[in-house]
Design a protein around this motif. Structure first.
Motif, PDB file in Angstrom:
ATOM      1  N   PRO A  91       9.460  16.542 -13.129  1.00  0.00           N
ATOM      2  CA  PRO A  91      10.054  15.805 -12.295  1.00  0.00           C
ATOM      3  C   PRO A  91      11.070  14.856 -12.996  1.00  0.00           C
ATOM      4  CG  PRO A  91       7.535  15.671 -12.034  1.00  0.00           C
ATOM      5  CD  PRO A  91       7.828  16.148 -13.292  1.00  0.00           C
ATOM      6  N   ASP A  92      12.170  14.672 -12.250  1.00  0.00           N
ATOM      7  CA  ASP A  92      13.219  13.819 -12.723  1.00  0.00           C
ATOM      8  C   ASP A  92      12.721  12.458 -12.759  1.00  0.00           C
ATOM      9  OD1 ASP A  92      15.662  12.175 -12.966  1.00  0.00           O
ATOM     10  OD2 ASP A  92      16.848  14.012 -12.294  1.00  0.00           O
ATOM     11  N   LYS A  93      12.903  11.662 -13.929  1.00  0.00           N
ATOM     12  CA  LYS A  93      12.574  10.397 -13.859  1.00  0.00           C
ATOM     13  C   LYS A  93      13.243   9.373 -12.846  1.00  0.00           C
ATOM     14  CE  LYS A  93      11.396  10.440 -18.870  1.00  0.00           C
ATOM     15  NZ  LYS A  93      11.710   9.779 -20.084  1.00  0.00           N
ATOM     16  N   THR A  94      14.472   9.552 -12.354  1.00  0.00           N
ATOM     17  CA  THR A  94      15.433   8.916 -11.588  1.00  0.00           C
ATOM     18  C   THR A  94      15.023   9.328 -10.076  1.00  0.00           C
ATOM     19  OG1 THR A  94      17.080  10.338 -11.601  1.00  0.00           O
ATOM     20  CG2 THR A  94      17.120   8.477 -13.103  1.00  0.00           C
ATOM     21  N   ASP A  95      14.575  10.415  -9.844  1.00  0.00           N
ATOM     22  CA  ASP A  95      14.206  11.167  -8.444  1.00  0.00           C
ATOM     23  C   ASP A  95      13.036  11.901  -8.530  1.00  0.00           C
ATOM     24  OD1 ASP A  95      14.330  11.763  -5.998  1.00  0.00           O
ATOM     25  OD2 ASP A  95      16.124  12.875  -5.885  1.00  0.00           O
ATOM     26  N   PRO A  96      11.798  11.457  -8.630  1.00  0.00           N
ATOM     27  CA  PRO A  96      10.646  12.299  -8.894  1.00  0.00           C
ATOM     28  C   PRO A  96      10.117  13.143  -7.788  1.00  0.00           C
ATOM     29  CG  PRO A  96       9.943  10.070  -8.963  1.00  0.00           C
ATOM     30  CD  PRO A  96      11.454  10.035  -9.052  1.00  0.00           C
ATOM     31  N   PHE A  97      10.694  12.538  -6.684  1.00  0.00           N
ATOM     32  CA  PHE A  97      10.407  13.349  -5.181  1.00  0.00           C
ATOM     33  C   PHE A  97      10.903  14.308  -5.044  1.00  0.00           C
ATOM     34  CE2 PHE A  97       9.292   8.587  -4.270  1.00  0.00           C
ATOM     35  CZ  PHE A  97       8.056   8.770  -4.729  1.00  0.00           C
ATOM     36  N   SER A  98      12.044  14.742  -5.781  1.00  0.00           N
ATOM     37  CA  SER A  98      12.973  15.990  -5.421  1.00  0.00           C
ATOM     38  C   SER A  98      12.381  17.025  -6.006  1.00  0.00           C
ATOM     39  CB  SER A  98      14.313  15.669  -6.260  1.00  0.00           C
ATOM     40  OG  SER A  98      14.515  15.624  -7.482  1.00  0.00           O
ATOM     41  N   VAL A 105       4.142  10.643  -7.437  1.00  0.00           N
ATOM     42  CA  VAL A 105       4.704  10.672  -8.603  1.00  0.00           C
ATOM     43  C   VAL A 105       3.691  11.589  -9.532  1.00  0.00           C
ATOM     44  CG1 VAL A 105       5.314   9.760 -10.564  1.00  0.00           C
ATOM     45  CG2 VAL A 105       6.312   8.995  -8.583  1.00  0.00           C
ATOM     46  N   LYS A 106       2.339  11.095  -9.332  1.00  0.00           N
ATOM     47  CA  LYS A 106       1.444  11.741 -10.222  1.00  0.00           C
ATOM     48  C   LYS A 106       1.163  13.151  -9.946  1.00  0.00           C
ATOM     49  CE  LYS A 106      -1.045   7.379 -11.443  1.00  0.00           C
ATOM     50  NZ  LYS A 106      -2.309   6.644 -11.387  1.00  0.00           N
ATOM     51  N   CYS A 107       1.039  13.454  -8.250  1.00  0.00           N
ATOM     52  CA  CYS A 107       1.034  14.686  -7.866  1.00  0.00           C
ATOM     53  C   CYS A 107       2.013  15.687  -8.291  1.00  0.00           C
ATOM     54  CB  CYS A 107       1.158  14.651  -6.385  1.00  0.00           C
ATOM     55  SG  CYS A 107      -0.402  14.202  -5.656  1.00  0.00           S
ATOM     56  N   ALA A 108       3.220  15.057  -8.316  1.00  0.00           N
ATOM     57  CA  ALA A 108       4.514  15.838  -8.893  1.00  0.00           C
ATOM     58  C   ALA A 108       4.554  16.324 -10.227  1.00  0.00           C
ATOM     59  CB  ALA A 108       5.706  15.002  -8.546  1.00  0.00           C
ATOM     60  N   HIS A 109       3.748  15.426 -11.251  1.00  0.00           N
ATOM     61  CA  HIS A 109       3.481  15.862 -12.550  1.00  0.00           C
ATOM     62  C   HIS A 109       2.515  16.900 -12.771  1.00  0.00           C
ATOM     63  CE1 HIS A 109       6.001  13.162 -14.754  1.00  0.00           C
ATOM     64  NE2 HIS A 109       5.710  12.292 -13.826  1.00  0.00           N
ATOM     65  N   ILE A 110       1.246  16.580 -11.861  1.00  0.00           N
ATOM     66  CA  ILE A 110       0.324  17.955 -11.821  1.00  0.00           C
ATOM     67  C   ILE A 110       0.865  19.154 -11.414  1.00  0.00           C
ATOM     68  CG2 ILE A 110      -1.457  18.440 -10.729  1.00  0.00           C
ATOM     69  CD1 ILE A 110      -2.415  15.796 -10.669  1.00  0.00           C
ATOM     70  N   GLU A 111       1.888  19.066 -10.375  1.00  0.00           N
ATOM     71  CA  GLU A 111       2.354  20.305  -9.894  1.00  0.00           C
ATOM     72  C   GLU A 111       3.182  20.756 -11.125  1.00  0.00           C
ATOM     73  OE1 GLU A 111       5.293  21.797  -6.113  1.00  0.00           O
ATOM     74  OE2 GLU A 111       5.125  19.409  -6.500  1.00  0.00           O
ATOM     75  N   ARG A 127       0.951  -1.170  -0.010  1.00  0.00           N
ATOM     76  CA  ARG A 127       0.058   0.047   0.037  1.00  0.00           C
ATOM     77  C   ARG A 127       0.944   1.354  -0.134  1.00  0.00           C
ATOM     78  NH1 ARG A 127      -2.558  -3.176   4.764  1.00  0.00           N
ATOM     79  NH2 ARG A 127      -3.980  -4.580   3.279  1.00  0.00           N
ATOM     80  N   ILE A 128       1.910   0.988   0.692  1.00  0.00           N
ATOM     81  CA  ILE A 128       2.950   2.318   0.587  1.00  0.00           C
ATOM     82  C   ILE A 128       3.349   2.600  -0.661  1.00  0.00           C
ATOM     83  CG2 ILE A 128       5.181   3.238   1.474  1.00  0.00           C
ATOM     84  CD1 ILE A 128       4.595   1.731   3.996  1.00  0.00           C
ATOM     85  N   ASP A 129       3.984   1.479  -1.376  1.00  0.00           N
ATOM     86  CA  ASP A 129       4.229   1.683  -2.828  1.00  0.00           C
ATOM     87  C   ASP A 129       3.221   2.326  -3.589  1.00  0.00           C
ATOM     88  OD1 ASP A 129       6.701   0.617  -2.163  1.00  0.00           O
ATOM     89  OD2 ASP A 129       5.998  -1.416  -2.883  1.00  0.00           O
ATOM     90  N   ALA A 130       1.773   1.912  -3.295  1.00  0.00           N
ATOM     91  CA  ALA A 130       0.964   2.718  -4.137  1.00  0.00           C
ATOM     92  C   ALA A 130       0.729   3.904  -3.909  1.00  0.00           C
ATOM     93  CB  ALA A 130      -0.525   1.980  -3.769  1.00  0.00           C
ATOM     94  N   LEU A 131       1.163   4.440  -2.469  1.00  0.00           N
ATOM     95  CA  LEU A 131       0.767   5.718  -2.189  1.00  0.00           C
ATOM     96  C   LEU A 131       2.073   6.812  -2.965  1.00  0.00           C
ATOM     97  CD1 LEU A 131       0.309   5.842   1.719  1.00  0.00           C
ATOM     98  CD2 LEU A 131      -1.288   6.216  -0.173  1.00  0.00           C
ATOM     99  N   LYS A 132       3.083   6.004  -3.033  1.00  0.00           N
ATOM    100  CA  LYS A 132       4.277   6.540  -4.100  1.00  0.00           C
ATOM    101  C   LYS A 132       4.063   6.863  -5.429  1.00  0.00           C
ATOM    102  CE  LYS A 132       8.309   5.010  -1.028  1.00  0.00           C
ATOM    103  NZ  LYS A 132       9.452   4.100  -0.841  1.00  0.00           N
ATOM    104  N   GLN A 133       3.029   5.998  -5.812  1.00  0.00           N
ATOM    105  CA  GLN A 133       2.861   6.293  -7.245  1.00  0.00           C
ATOM    106  C   GLN A 133       1.899   7.329  -7.125  1.00  0.00           C
ATOM    107  OE1 GLN A 133       3.414   4.657 -10.213  1.00  0.00           O
ATOM    108  NE2 GLN A 133       4.078   2.653  -9.626  1.00  0.00           N
ATOM    109  N   LEU A 134       0.907   7.443  -6.260  1.00  0.00           N
ATOM    110  CA  LEU A 134       0.288   8.687  -6.242  1.00  0.00           C
ATOM    111  C   LEU A 134       1.006  10.093  -6.120  1.00  0.00           C
ATOM    112  CD1 LEU A 134      -2.820   7.542  -3.791  1.00  0.00           C
ATOM    113  CD2 LEU A 134      -2.784   7.705  -6.550  1.00  0.00           C
TER     114      LEU A 134
END
Length: 401
Positions: free
Chosen positions: A246-253, A89-95, A80-87
């Protein structure tokens, strides 16, 4: 009878072996005694409540780190945590899309600001005079100024005549407007050399231009100069290329658009006026004949105008050295400061009011850097490029590199 030689040797060997065994036994006994002392000391330490509490606290802190906690979770929870990370990444692309629309808004409002900036330029260079309504400004110290005005009315006739004579010398526009801003702002004044100053006094305006719709995100700085004795360009440009994804290798940055590259322009220097280089004389000695000759060569020179010849980011993914990365990061910071602060609030940096506001938000003390200067043996330097010489050429726009 005397014992035979072989019997004597055997007796000696037996005596030596006995001594060795005694020494080994003593060593083992000493080691055992030391071990016993350590065990007793350890027991005493472990019986100390303060030591036990400190050890327990350390164990607790090391066992409750986020990563160690995640590792203890059941597999289903980790899924479920992995699913949250997928979400996320989608937030980062919307941002990223959000910031693209912000860029479009900046372009739209830049067009609304521009008529005001054009009028500012006209007042600065003296092509227009503000009306009484345009020049009316109520300062915070208005009462003090009124009192000062009352005192001025009581001055002697000689002082009035002197003041009237001073009013007759009315300079055109606002002299050295942009040069004063450079001098007031530490980030810019550090780049300006003494031989840059007479050139910057010809600077009439700085503009920010945003990339057109559908084009990659970027902005350009335009430095407009009046005709001068140093170069033929009427406009020097610096373009900053940006990325908002977002950077493909580090989207959370991802934290918004960032400058990824910049491009300067070619300055068409007049003969003998290029302040970005200097000519040095170097003596060379022939190895065989011993004769000495003097050669001249051009080497880079510190100048603000190196701003228009930035370090190029490698397109093949090759990393820059530490000094180059620092220089490039400083360049990006300066470009951003021109865009966000200097150009929109130029008059406040001219008067120093914006600088006082910036001083109220100091981020902390910065370490001092020491500069070490070395001199090459047998080398003499002469500055030959910074002496002003006159030439007559018509201004032309700066060419992109």
């Amino acid at each position: 009878m005397f014992p035979r030689t072989s019997e004597v040797d055997t007796s000696i060997q037996m005596a030596d072996n006995s001594k060795a065994e005694d020494a080994a036994s003593d060593s083992v006994e000493a080691a055992k005694h030391a071990s016993d002392k350590k065990e007793k000391l350890a027991d005493q330490v472990m019986q100390n409540p303060q030591v036990l509490a400190a050890l327990q606290e350390r164990l607790d802190s090391s066992s409750h780190t986020p990563s160690s906690y995640i590792e203890t979770l059941p597999k289903a929870v980790k899924r479920r945590i992995d699913a949250l990370k997928q979400l996320q990444v989608k937030c980062a692309h919307i941002e990223a899309k959000f910031y693209e629309e912000v860029h479009d808004l900046e372009r739209k409002y830049a067009a609304l600001y521009q008529p005001l900036f054009d009028k500012r330029r006209d007042f600065v260079i003296g092509e227009a005079e503000p009306t009484d309504a345009e020049s009316e400004w109520h300062s915070e110290n208005e009462e003090e100024e009124k009192l000062a005005g009352d005192l001025k009315n009581k001055v002697v006739i000689e002082e009035k005549e002197a003041a009237a004579a001073a009013e007759e010398s009315n300079p055109k526009g606002i002299p050295d407007f942009w040069f004063t801003i450079f001098r007031n702002v530490d980030m810019l004044s550090e780049l300006v050399q003494e031989y840059d100053e007479p050139i910057l006094k010809h600077l009439q305006d700085i503009k920010v231009k945003f990339s057109e719709p559908g084009q990659p995100m970027s902005f350009s700085l335009e430095f407009h100069f009046e005709p001068n004795d140093y170069f033929t360009n009427s406009v020097l440009t610096k373009t900053y290329k940006m990325k908002s994804e977002p950077d493909k290798t580090d989207p959370f940055s991802f934290e918004g658009p960032e400058i990824v590259d910049c491009e300067g322009c070619t300055i068409e220097w007049k003969k003998g006026k290029n302040v970005t280089v200097k000519t040095i004389k170097k003596k060379q000695k022939h190895k065989g004949r011993g004769t000495v000759r003097t050669i001249t060569k051009q080497v880079p020179n510190d100048s603000f105008f190196n701003f228009f010849s930035p370090i190029k980011v490698s397109g093949d993914g090759e990393s820059l050295d530490e000094d180059s990365e620092f220089t490039l990061a400083t360049d990006f910071e300066i470009g951003h400061f021109f865009r966000e602060r200097i150009v929109p609030r130029a008059v406040l940096y001219f008067t120093g009011e914006a600088i006082e506001d910036d001083d109220n938000f100091e981020e902390g003390e910065e370490g001092e850097e020491e500069e070490l200067e070395g001199e090459e043996e047998g080398e003499e330097e002469e500055d030959t490029e910074s002496d002003p010489k006159k030439d007559s050429s018509q201004p032309a726009e700066c060419k992109q590199q």
